[in-house]
Enzyme design. Sequence first.
Site, PDB file in Angstrom:
ATOM      1  N   HIS A  51      18.328  -5.431   6.625  1.00  0.00           N
ATOM      2  CA  HIS A  51      19.335  -6.353   6.769  1.00  0.00           C
ATOM      3  C   HIS A  51      19.168  -7.044   5.918  1.00  0.00           C
ATOM      4  CE1 HIS A  51      15.996  -6.660   9.687  1.00  0.00           C
ATOM      5  NE2 HIS A  51      16.599  -8.053   9.672  1.00  0.00           N
ATOM      6  N   ASP A  81      16.718   1.223   9.047  1.00  0.00           N
ATOM      7  CA  ASP A  81      16.386   0.090   8.516  1.00  0.00           C
ATOM      8  C   ASP A  81      15.454   0.075   7.943  1.00  0.00           C
ATOM      9  OD1 ASP A  81      17.668  -3.195   8.489  1.00  0.00           O
ATOM     10  OD2 ASP A  81      16.198  -3.476   9.926  1.00  0.00           O
ATOM     11  N   SER A 159      11.343 -10.905   9.596  1.00  0.00           N
ATOM     12  CA  SER A 159      12.365  -9.233   9.609  1.00  0.00           C
ATOM     13  C   SER A 159      11.751  -9.125   8.066  1.00  0.00           C
ATOM     14  CB  SER A 159      13.289  -9.243   8.793  1.00  0.00           C
ATOM     15  OG  SER A 159      14.113  -9.301  10.649  1.00  0.00           O
TER      16      SER A 159
END
Length: 201
Positions: A51, A81, A159
């Site tokens: 992402h 992911d 992230s």
Amino acid sequence: PSVVCIQNYQISQQGFVFGYSGEEDNSNSSLAGEGSGIIISEDGYIVTNYHVIEGATNLQVITSDGLTYEATLVGEDTQTDLAVIKTEAIGLPAAEFATSGDLQVGDEVMAVGNPGGLQLNSSVTFGYVSALDRPVTNSETGYTVKCIQTDAAINPGNSGGPLVNMYGQVVGINSSKIITEGYEGMGFAIPVSKAKDILDQ
């Protein structure tokens, strides 16, 4: 030094994001998001979350000492992911990966990354392993990954960065947190043991 900032640039026109064929003029691309990444080899391979790089027409990698490199997408796995990108840089400081299977609840860990982006790059937060094998379902794909739960602060921009043990070894890849009102200190990382096979592929 093994943690980088990843900037996702996308071509936008009248508020819409369009696909990039590689032949268009990307001078009108704008910064769509920032995240973190982990250098996995000296010759420029970097792991991050899917992402973080999703929809990018141009990827920039900025090292902890401020050097900037163009990066290309090598591979992606939307279900877990995870994504691997590569720069042409050489001699990068690769991270050391531990066996996340050795983790125990109560172990001390640190999250390293860029909360909020480049402005707060190389930030470190400290906490504990709150739980192991915690099922976390991706709201977009419906795929469930058993994650490490930690109370080390994980914010937007973290992230793709590492969750490390007290030896500085990567045990997980920070990926998400619960942001519902009333919850605090509920961050999740993809264990190295689950990520390694995908990264190798």
